[in-house]
Design an enzyme around this catalytic site. Structure first.
Site, short mmCIF file in Angstrom:
data_model
loop_
_atom_site.label_atom_id
_atom_site.label_comp_id
_atom_site.label_asym_id
_atom_site.label_seq_id
_atom_site.Cartn_x
_atom_site.Cartn_y
_atom_site.Cartn_z
N ARG A 1 0.07 14.77 12.23
CA ARG A 1 0.43 14.57 10.82
C ARG A 1 0.73 15.89 10.07
O ARG A 1 0.08 16.24 9.10
CB ARG A 1 -0.66 13.80 10.08
CG ARG A 1 -1.14 12.53 10.75
CD ARG A 1 -0.09 11.47 10.96
NE ARG A 1 0.37 10.82 9.76
CZ ARG A 1 -0.20 9.75 9.22
NH1 ARG A 1 -1.28 9.25 9.75
NH2 ARG A 1 0.30 9.20 8.13
N PRO A 2 1.67 16.69 10.56
CA PRO A 2 1.98 17.96 9.89
C PRO A 2 2.67 17.72 8.54
O PRO A 2 3.11 16.60 8.26
CB PRO A 2 2.94 18.63 10.87
CG PRO A 2 3.60 17.51 11.57
CD PRO A 2 2.55 16.42 11.69
N ASP B 1 4.70 0.92 12.01
CA ASP B 1 3.47 0.25 11.56
C ASP B 1 3.36 -1.17 12.10
O ASP B 1 2.30 -1.77 12.06
CB ASP B 1 3.40 0.22 10.03
CG ASP B 1 3.19 1.60 9.46
OD1 ASP B 1 3.39 1.79 8.25
OD2 ASP B 1 2.85 2.51 10.23
N LEU C 1 7.54 19.76 6.51
CA LEU C 1 8.77 19.33 5.83
C LEU C 1 8.55 19.21 4.32
O LEU C 1 9.42 19.51 3.51
CB LEU C 1 9.28 18.02 6.42
CG LEU C 1 9.72 18.12 7.88
CD1 LEU C 1 10.11 16.74 8.43
CD2 LEU C 1 10.86 19.11 8.05
N LYS D 1 0.84 -1.20 0.00
CA LYS D 1 0.00 0.00 0.00
C LYS D 1 0.88 1.26 0.00
O LYS D 1 0.65 2.18 -0.78
CB LYS D 1 -0.88 0.02 1.25
CG LYS D 1 -1.60 1.34 1.50
CD LYS D 1 -2.47 1.30 2.73
CE LYS D 1 -1.74 1.67 3.98
NZ LYS D 1 -1.49 3.10 4.18
N ASN D 2 1.91 1.25 0.82
CA ASN D 2 2.70 2.48 0.99
C ASN D 2 3.72 2.69 -0.11
O ASN D 2 4.39 3.72 -0.14
CB ASN D 2 3.35 2.49 2.37
CG ASN D 2 2.30 2.66 3.46
OD1 ASN D 2 1.15 2.96 3.17
ND2 ASN D 2 2.69 2.44 4.71
N VAL E 1 8.10 7.39 16.66
CA VAL E 1 7.81 8.01 15.36
C VAL E 1 6.54 8.86 15.40
O VAL E 1 6.51 9.99 14.92
CB VAL E 1 7.72 6.93 14.25
CG1 VAL E 1 7.33 7.57 12.92
CG2 VAL E 1 9.04 6.18 14.13
N CYS F 1 -5.12 12.81 13.02
CA CYS F 1 -5.88 11.56 12.98
C CYS F 1 -5.59 10.84 14.30
O CYS F 1 -4.95 11.37 15.19
CB CYS F 1 -5.44 10.71 11.80
SG CYS F 1 -3.78 10.08 12.00
N ARG G 1 -5.21 10.86 4.14
CA ARG G 1 -4.21 11.94 4.25
C ARG G 1 -3.04 11.71 3.31
O ARG G 1 -2.32 12.63 2.98
CB ARG G 1 -3.74 12.12 5.66
CG ARG G 1 -2.99 10.94 6.24
CD ARG G 1 -2.77 11.15 7.68
NE ARG G 1 -4.09 11.21 8.31
CZ ARG G 1 -4.70 12.31 8.66
NH1 ARG G 1 -4.12 13.45 8.47
NH2 ARG G 1 -5.89 12.29 9.17
N ARG H 1 -8.62 -0.66 4.56
CA ARG H 1 -7.75 0.33 3.89
C ARG H 1 -6.40 -0.27 3.56
O ARG H 1 -5.75 0.14 2.60
CB ARG H 1 -7.52 1.55 4.80
CG ARG H 1 -8.73 2.42 5.01
CD ARG H 1 -8.35 3.64 5.81
NE ARG H 1 -7.14 4.24 5.25
CZ ARG H 1 -6.33 5.03 5.95
NH1 ARG H 1 -6.58 5.30 7.21
NH2 ARG H 1 -5.27 5.56 5.38
#
Ligand code: EPZ
Length: 423
Positions: free
Chosen positions: A123-124, A310, A127, A22-23, A332, A118, A94, A402
């Site tokens: 989750r800024p 994760d 960067l 997925k990522n 993290v 979330c 996001r 998801r």
């Protein structure tokens, strides 16, 4: 609302094949905006997040032929591309921010309403924006104050960029933007995840000139144009890690096909510390939890190649039934212990203090009504449900849909006692 009903199961046995990552597929789909030629992406997992990304690309004007029954998506972004990502799609995922760099390059502008925090953190994206500004983009500060990223740019120019934190998303957005900028970009303190390497290999096939992906310094020499290509997405290392834990926690023995052990060195090392036997063979990776009790151990999540955040909640599921106390430190994300309350409903008796969780272990878990608080935590409570006495009812399983393709079918094929009910 759909739910999972999970019953105490026999030790899992048999084989499971891992789906595409997925990522990795999400940034690669975003990168198809960088060419007006057709891109064919293969080994695409049939996931909700892939559906949302495909809808997002369509809303931006790309032609998307999604054939998830064949795990294939064709994208041709040849027409007029819109600059604004619709909020109703961005708020569903996001990771929509991943189109930022490609959209800015393609149209000279990118407008993305930020979904805000979330379950796992704020989750800024500062960067991501720092990188684009370094390449010559302008970010509208008034819009940003309203939670809207509104970036404009003429021809982007290469630069040297230092990331204060090795952010995966920021690294991916900057690589995409720099690939068609004028001149060379050096990205320092870059994220090193395998998904970055897969994105870079996709872009290099398209004609980009990216070196060093997978290390903390990535060099991108801008080129004039990128071409359409076809690309097979790497296997999902977090799905693979989740199934490794499913064998460990049930004292089963399974063969995991289509996984890359090199992408899971930290997780494999920790599972071996817990007494799990793991062997890579030509057929795939054999995970054998049948021979030993589960030995407690400590984990600390870190950017790759450290222990992946994760895998924190799936691994914590294993530690709840280990033979003694364990510590888990989450470095993290600032709020990634939402699953602790769910494990405690099952009798895990975990204590948390800031970034640290203490898992006493040695528990006989009891089935309970629990909630999936994020996609990995959802998988984690399914894992504890496999060994808890009685029935565990998992709600909010849209989170799991998801990120885990055919999760119930794959677990059932291994002998798990799980079913999906639509209420
Ligand atoms: C990616 O998210 C993954 N998502 C996440 O997987 C994963 O947990 C995460 O990387 C870390 O490995 C996708 O790839 C789609 P980050 P991302 O930017 O890119 C802070 C899953 O379960 N940060 O590396 O959003 C941030 O707040 C998901 O599949 C800043 O401070 O992760 C967080 O604490 C969950 N400023 C940390 O860095 C920024 O500008 C890691 O974020 C950006 C990030």
């Amino acid at each position: 609302m759909a739910k999972f009903l999970v019953q105490k199961s026999e030790p899992l046995h048999g084989e499971v094949s891992i789906s595409g990552s997925k990522n990795a597929v999400l940034p690669i789909l975003a990168a198809t905006l960088l060419t007006d030629e057709k891109c064919t992406i293969l080994d695409v997992p049939a996931l909700r997040d892939v559906d949302v990304m495909c809808d997002l690309l369509r809303s931006l004007g790309a032609d998307v032929d999604k054939k998830l029954e064949e795990n294939t998506v064709d994208v041709t972004a040849s027409g007029e591309i819109n600059s604004e990502a619709p909020f109703d799609l961005v708020k569903m995922m996001r990771a929509s921010i991943l189109v930022l760099g490609a959209l800015l390059l393609r149209t000279g502008r990118a407008v993305i309403h930020l979904p805000g925090g979330c379950a796992i953190g704020e989750r800024p994206v500062e960067l991501h924006l720092k990188g684009l500004k370094a390449l010559g983009a302008t970010i509208d500060q008034a819009q940003l104050a309203k939670g809207i990223v509104d970036a404009t740019a003429g021809k982007l120019k290469g630069n040297t960029i230092y990331l204060d934190f090795p952010s995966v998303g920021a690294t991916e957005v900057i690589i995409m933007a720099a690939s068609l900028a004028e001149g060379t970009t050096i990205l320092e303190n870059a994220a090193q995840e395998p998904e970055i390497v897969d994105l870079a290999s996709f872009l290099n096939k398209m004609g980009a000139r990216i070196k060093g992906a997978g290390t903390d310094t990535i060099k991108i020499e801008g080129v004039e144009k990128l071409h359409g290509v076809s690309h097979n997405v790497i296997p999902d290392r977090i799905e693979a890690g989740t199934f490794m834990v499913s064998a460990a926690i049930t004292h089963g023995r399974i063969l995991i096909k289509n996984m890359l052990p090199d992408h899971l060195k930290a997780v494999i090392a920790k599972l071996r510390e817990c007494g799990v036997e793991i062997e890579a063979t030509d057929e795939g990776v054999i995970v054998d939890g049948s021979k030993h009790k589960i030995i407690s151990t400590d984990i600390k999540t870190l950017p790759y190649p450290g222990f992946p955040t994760d895998m924190q909640s799936p691994f914590m599921a294993l530690l709840t039934v280990a033979d003694g106390p364990s510590a888990v430190i989450e470095t993290v994300f600032e709020n990634r212990f939402m699953h602790v309350a769910e494990f405690n409903r099952m009798g895990a008796n975990i204590k948390t203090e800031g970034k640290c969780a203490i898992i006493p272990g040695g528990k006989k878990l009891k089935g309970a009504q629990v909630v999936a608080t994020d996609l990995r935590a959802g998988a984690a409570v399914v894992l504890t449900g496999l060994v808890a006495e009685g029935t565990t009812e998992v709600s909010q399983i849209y989170h799991i849909d998801r990120g885990y393709e055919h999760f119930v079918d794959k677990l059932k094929a291994l002998g798990a006692n799980i079913m999906r009910i639509e209420e």
